[in-house]
Structure formats: structure tokens, C-alpha cells
Scaffold this motif. Sequence first.
Motif, PDB file in Angstrom:
ATOM      1  N   ILE A 101      14.343   9.387   2.146  1.00 24.35           N
ATOM      2  CA  ILE A 101      13.022  10.310   2.622  1.00 24.35           C
ATOM      3  C   ILE A 101      13.969  11.762   2.648  1.00 24.35           C
ATOM      4  CG2 ILE A 101      13.304   9.828   5.067  1.00 24.35           C
ATOM      5  CD1 ILE A 101      10.455  10.529   5.128  1.00 24.35           C
ATOM      6  N   ALA A 102      13.338  12.496   1.948  1.00 24.94           N
ATOM      7  CA  ALA A 102      13.942  14.087   1.630  1.00 24.94           C
ATOM      8  C   ALA A 102      13.205  15.027   2.396  1.00 24.94           C
ATOM      9  CB  ALA A 102      13.737  14.370   0.238  1.00 24.94           C
ATOM     10  N   LEU A 103      13.979  16.078   3.186  1.00 22.07           N
ATOM     11  CA  LEU A 103      13.224  16.880   3.913  1.00 22.07           C
ATOM     12  C   LEU A 103      13.936  18.307   3.868  1.00 22.07           C
ATOM     13  CD1 LEU A 103      14.331  15.238   7.241  1.00 22.07           C
ATOM     14  CD2 LEU A 103      12.125  14.734   6.065  1.00 22.07           C
ATOM     15  N   ASP A 104      12.796  18.938   3.566  1.00 26.77           N
ATOM     16  CA  ASP A 104      13.332  20.502   3.235  1.00 26.77           C
ATOM     17  C   ASP A 104      12.284  21.580   3.871  1.00 26.77           C
ATOM     18  OD1 ASP A 104      15.171  22.211   1.656  1.00 26.77           O
ATOM     19  OD2 ASP A 104      13.388  22.783   0.613  1.00 26.77           O
ATOM     20  N   ALA A 105      13.041  22.498   4.444  1.00 22.84           N
ATOM     21  CA  ALA A 105      12.116  23.720   5.016  1.00 22.84           C
ATOM     22  C   ALA A 105      11.197  23.146   6.253  1.00 22.84           C
ATOM     23  CB  ALA A 105      11.558  24.653   4.091  1.00 22.84           C
ATOM     24  N   GLY A 106      11.977  22.070   6.944  1.00 23.21           N
ATOM     25  CA  GLY A 106      10.955  21.626   8.181  1.00 23.21           C
ATOM     26  C   GLY A 106       9.945  20.588   7.747  1.00 23.21           C
ATOM     27  N   ARG A 107       9.861  20.425   6.467  1.00 25.86           N
ATOM     28  CA  ARG A 107       8.785  19.183   5.873  1.00 25.86           C
ATOM     29  C   ARG A 107       9.347  18.210   5.388  1.00 25.86           C
ATOM     30  NH1 ARG A 107       3.545  20.806   7.642  1.00 25.86           N
ATOM     31  NH2 ARG A 107       3.405  23.283   7.700  1.00 25.86           N
ATOM     32  N   VAL A 108       8.378  17.236   5.255  1.00 25.00           N
ATOM     33  CA  VAL A 108       8.808  16.116   4.374  1.00 25.00           C
ATOM     34  C   VAL A 108       8.434  16.397   2.911  1.00 25.00           C
ATOM     35  CG1 VAL A 108       8.171  13.585   3.993  1.00 25.00           C
ATOM     36  CG2 VAL A 108       8.082  14.546   5.966  1.00 25.00           C
ATOM     37  N   MET A 109       9.378  16.465   2.042  1.00 19.94           N
ATOM     38  CA  MET A 109       9.083  16.489   0.651  1.00 19.94           C
ATOM     39  C   MET A 109       8.736  15.369  -0.371  1.00 19.94           C
ATOM     40  SD  MET A 109      10.077  19.690   0.051  1.00 19.94           S
ATOM     41  CE  MET A 109      10.237  19.828  -1.817  1.00 19.94           C
ATOM     42  N   SER A 110       9.563  14.399  -0.161  1.00 20.81           N
ATOM     43  CA  SER A 110       9.413  13.355  -0.950  1.00 20.81           C
ATOM     44  C   SER A 110      10.081  11.974  -0.048  1.00 20.81           C
ATOM     45  CB  SER A 110       9.706  13.493  -2.470  1.00 20.81           C
ATOM     46  OG  SER A 110      11.265  13.697  -2.122  1.00 20.81           O
ATOM     47  N   ALA A 111       9.470  10.872  -0.644  1.00 14.11           N
ATOM     48  CA  ALA A 111      10.177   9.586  -0.208  1.00 14.11           C
ATOM     49  C   ALA A 111      10.045   8.411  -1.218  1.00 14.11           C
ATOM     50  CB  ALA A 111       9.442   9.063   1.109  1.00 14.11           C
ATOM     51  N   GLY A 112      11.199   7.460  -1.393  1.00 14.98           N
ATOM     52  CA  GLY A 112      10.750   6.470  -2.271  1.00 14.98           C
ATOM     53  C   GLY A 112      11.901   5.733  -2.198  1.00 14.98           C
ATOM     54  N   PRO A 113      11.707   4.342  -3.121  1.00 11.05           N
ATOM     55  CA  PRO A 113      12.401   3.068  -2.714  1.00 11.05           C
ATOM     56  C   PRO A 113      13.992   3.402  -3.485  1.00 11.05           C
ATOM     57  CG  PRO A 113      10.878   3.028  -4.480  1.00 11.05           C
ATOM     58  CD  PRO A 113      10.746   4.170  -4.085  1.00 11.05           C
ATOM     59  N   SER A 114      14.999   2.498  -3.107  1.00  8.36           N
ATOM     60  CA  SER A 114      16.150   2.899  -3.635  1.00  8.36           C
ATOM     61  C   SER A 114      16.260   2.952  -5.256  1.00  8.36           C
ATOM     62  CB  SER A 114      17.167   2.090  -3.129  1.00  8.36           C
ATOM     63  OG  SER A 114      16.885   0.658  -3.216  1.00  8.36           O
ATOM     64  N   THR A 115      15.270   2.273  -5.843  1.00  2.70           N
ATOM     65  CA  THR A 115      15.391   2.261  -7.307  1.00  2.70           C
ATOM     66  C   THR A 115      14.982   3.705  -7.909  1.00  2.70           C
ATOM     67  OG1 THR A 115      13.239   1.338  -7.075  1.00  2.70           O
ATOM     68  CG2 THR A 115      14.886  -0.301  -7.401  1.00  2.70           C
TER      69      THR A 115
ATOM     70  N   ALA B 153       0.741  -1.262   0.041  1.00  2.00           N
ATOM     71  CA  ALA B 153       0.082   0.074   0.006  1.00  2.00           C
ATOM     72  C   ALA B 153       0.704   1.122   0.009  1.00  2.00           C
ATOM     73  CB  ALA B 153      -0.813  -0.029   1.265  1.00  2.00           C
ATOM     74  N   GLY B 154       2.301   1.225   0.259  1.00  2.00           N
ATOM     75  CA  GLY B 154       3.233   2.246   0.097  1.00  2.00           C
ATOM     76  C   GLY B 154       3.137   2.943   1.390  1.00  2.00           C
ATOM     77  N   ARG B 155       2.594   2.308   2.635  1.00  2.00           N
ATOM     78  CA  ARG B 155       2.696   3.167   3.857  1.00  2.00           C
ATOM     79  C   ARG B 155       4.075   2.708   4.347  1.00  2.00           C
ATOM     80  NH1 ARG B 155      -2.224   0.357   4.538  1.00  2.00           N
ATOM     81  NH2 ARG B 155      -1.279  -1.206   5.812  1.00  2.00           N
ATOM     82  N   GLU B 156       4.838   1.812   3.789  1.00  2.00           N
ATOM     83  CA  GLU B 156       6.340   1.457   4.488  1.00  2.00           C
ATOM     84  C   GLU B 156       7.179   1.171   2.893  1.00  2.00           C
ATOM     85  OE1 GLU B 156       6.265  -1.905   7.180  1.00  2.00           O
ATOM     86  OE2 GLU B 156       4.483  -0.846   8.200  1.00  2.00           O
ATOM     87  N   ILE B 157       8.362   1.693   3.353  1.00  2.00           N
ATOM     88  CA  ILE B 157       9.176   1.420   2.141  1.00  2.00           C
ATOM     89  C   ILE B 157      10.565   0.707   2.826  1.00  2.00           C
ATOM     90  CG2 ILE B 157      10.639   2.606   0.494  1.00  2.00           C
ATOM     91  CD1 ILE B 157       9.006   5.205   0.781  1.00  2.00           C
ATOM     92  N   ASP B 158      10.775  -0.313   2.257  1.00  2.00           N
ATOM     93  CA  ASP B 158      11.797  -1.290   2.409  1.00  2.00           C
ATOM     94  C   ASP B 158      13.088  -0.884   1.818  1.00  2.00           C
ATOM     95  OD1 ASP B 158      13.620  -3.390   3.570  1.00  2.00           O
ATOM     96  OD2 ASP B 158      12.415  -4.859   2.896  1.00  2.00           O
ATOM     97  N   GLY B 159      14.075  -0.302   2.478  1.00  3.70           N
ATOM     98  CA  GLY B 159      15.225   0.063   1.712  1.00  3.70           C
ATOM     99  C   GLY B 159      15.277   1.382   1.166  1.00  3.70           C
ATOM    100  N   GLY B 160      14.808   2.331   1.611  1.00  3.59           N
ATOM    101  CA  GLY B 160      14.515   3.763   0.900  1.00  3.59           C
ATOM    102  C   GLY B 160      15.055   4.844   1.439  1.00  3.59           C
TER     103      GLY B 160
END
Length: 469
Positions: free
Chosen positions: A44-58, A35-42
Motif C-alpha cells: 500500500i502506497a501513501l503520499d501527502a497524508g493520503r492512500v495513493m494505491s494498493a496492490g498485490p505483490s505481482t 471482491a478486492g476488499r482484502e489483499i493477501d501479500g500486497g
Amino acid sequence: MPPAQTHVDTLITNAYIVLEASGAGADAQEQALAAGREIDGGWIALDAGRVMSAGPSTQPAPAARRVIDAGGRLVTPGLVNTHHHMYQNLTRAFAPAINGTLFQWLTTLYPRWAALDEESTYLSTYVACAELLISGCTTSSDHMYVHPKPNLIDAQIKATTEIGFRFMANRGSMTRSVEDGGLPPASVVQDEDTILSDSERLISTFHDPAPGAMTRVALAPCSMFSVSESIMRATAELAEKHDVRLHTHLAEDKDEDTYALEVYGRRPVEYFEDVGWATPRSWVAHYVYGNAEENQRLAAAGVSATQCPSSNMILAGDTADAQALRSMGMPVGIGCDGSASSDSANLWMETRGAMLLARYRDGPSAMSAREALSMATNGSAANLGWVQEIGHLHPGACADLVIWESSPLSQAGALTDPVEGWLRSGPASGWYVLVAGNPLVESGELKLRELDDVLPRHAAAAAAMQGLN
Ligand SMILES: [Zn+2]
């Protein structure tokens, strides 16, 4: 000429990331990954105090000014603490009170707390935040209901602001002293006008309703056995006027049922409803002794509850049936409660306590680690009326997260499910703990400038309060 590369503030790589905690049963992890609630081996990008994006290593990650290699560790949203009395760490494990009931414990400690001042309040808040941070907590509320001197909440907010900790101050109050049939002595209660005008002052000075706020204010009469019916009503009206949250203790102890029937001729929940508190604005601490009909009524009214597992166990009462309340649609969060009643402010431990209590009550399938984590994150965020921004790590959330330390010893052999492994095998603490994108714990160490100075001053203030010097 190639386009200028944009850089985010922070990139965390090589992590098992829980963006949002949910799920029970043997296939909970599989479902969360699908469901994309968890990412195994990924990452996460943070900017200006916020979560910007997240993704798998691919998937390519953005460039960043700071990269933290999580080394395969678990990343979760920061835990949210929704019930505490930080000043009580000045009387932690106070010997004369340790074996009493709730009422005996309170009446032993009230006279000690009458010595609270701005200095000791600042110190106790500073220590409490440090203790919470290392346990993976990034937002806390605090129910400050003893006001023997003015401006104690100002001193608390000074400490949380210096640290950079996300904080919901609860302007607590007590009006009914022993002389008026209440439990506390006259030295720690206030009159209603003082309470209401100070509540307004704190809201106008410190409450920040804006997105990404670091400080908010809620209103919080202590409990039915220490405040008048009229201050309960007036506080609910004031909260409505200023659109702030409402908090109190409710149905914490069996003695409260007897007290409510004798003094008010009603059960505690009936009283709570009659004074205008059964609204989605309210969250209540403990909520152990509501009956089935009362539970349904409060759930339908949108009231949410905080479970305090260690406090329930140490005071040896019953404990909230968190899963039953959740199944009625009531959000249930987790609190450590005051240091004097649970003696430890560790949100990882409270989260584990919630899981153990549910299983002790209803068997091994009663609660998974993901459900307990859900209580400590999105359940707690719902308690504080803050679900859009905290308690999860989807893009746009506040950058409040924990990279958990994986002890090579206690985690040895925990290979199949990092979330179950995290809560069942511990104790775990923060390796990195970020609030609004700022690391307040780095490589397992608290990065609080004043802590070395604060600890000896706290020890002296605690000794004075306990009458030891
Ligand atoms: Zn409490």
C-alpha cells in the motif's frame, strides 16, 4: 534520458491488507479477497497524508522515500473511537466509585472533576491519545462535558495537535444541577448563554470542515438528566447553523427511563425526538434501552449509535444489540467510554468486546471479526460523519492505518484467517500506527516527544484530584 522517477512518501510491503472491513460466514475471507476488499501479500502506497494505491505483490509498486516491510503482518484502517471522556483517566479505578451504579458512580465523581483545569485537561488528553494510539486507534472524538474552568477544550486541542492525532472535540455541557432536579452539583454546570457562546467560539476557532481535517468540533449536551430541554433544542439549532455533528448519551441506563417519565412525562427516545435531535447529524452513546419501535424510528431518521462494550459490562447493565440496529440500517460504531467507567482506553479490546457480546447474546454466528472491525472502522466513521475519508483504505482515504503486531506467542497457530486470528488471539497492539501518513508508533514504540514529561505530571494531577496529597 529516462523519465524522472516519482517517489511516494511511504510504501508498506509484504502485508495482508484489509482495505475495507466487511463479511460474515465461513467464506468471508474468500469473498473479501475476490471482491478486492482484502489483499493477501500486497503493498500500500501513501503520499501527502493520503492512500495513493494498493496492490498485490505481482503488481509493481511505486518507488518510495520510506519503505516499511510489514513482514507478513496484518494492515487495517486505523480504528475510530466515537465515545470517550478523556479527562476521566485522572480518576481511573477510583476506589470509592468502583462498585456503584451509573448514577452512584457519577455523583461520587462529579465533585472530584470540579478540580479540572487547563493543565490537567491537557495531560489527560495527551495520555488518552497515547493509550488509544498503541491500541490501533487513529481518530477519536471526546465528549468533554465538565467545564469548571474556561478553555478546557482548547487545552485538549493543544495536546492532539502536538501529537498529530485526528480529533473531533465534542463541546459537552451540563446545565441542570441538583438544585434544578438534575444529577450534578452546581460546581460543574454552566448557564446556557455561556455554553452557546463558547460552542460558537470553538467552532469558529477550531472546526475544520475541509477534506483531510485534523480537528473538528461537535456539540454535545451531556445527557437528559444533566441538561435542560432548552439547551438541547438550542444546541441542535446551532449545529444546523454551523453544519457540525451532534452527540449525547441516550438510553444508557434503566434509571434514565424512570427519570424521563417522572421529569418529562416521556420515554428517553420520545424526548430525544421532541427536542429535534432525530436527524442524520446525531450519534448517540450506548443506546441500550430503546424499544423495537424506537430503534426503527431512529434508524429511519438516520441517527447512528456507539456501543461501549467494556463500559456496559463493568456497569453491569444490558448492552446494545448492535447487529439488530445494523440490520435496520443504523450505523453502529465503537467507543471505549471514559476511563473512569471502563478504566481502559483500548480500541482493539473494545472491538473484541463488541464481537464477544454479540456472540454471547445470539450465538457463535452472531458476529465475525470482520463485522466487529467494520463497526470500529466504517461504522465509527459514520458516527462522526466522516465516511469518505476515514475507516477504510481505498485510494483517496486519509493515510490512517495500523500494521498490527503479530505476537509469535499468542498468534502461534493462527494460520488460516489473519483477521479472525487478529481479533480472537491477542491482545494485539500497533506495531506501526500512522496518522495522516506519519508514524506515531514505530516498531511497537510510541513516538510522542512529550510523553516522558507528561506521565509524571499526570500522576501528580491525578493524585491531587483524588485527594491523595
Ligand atoms: Zn459516556
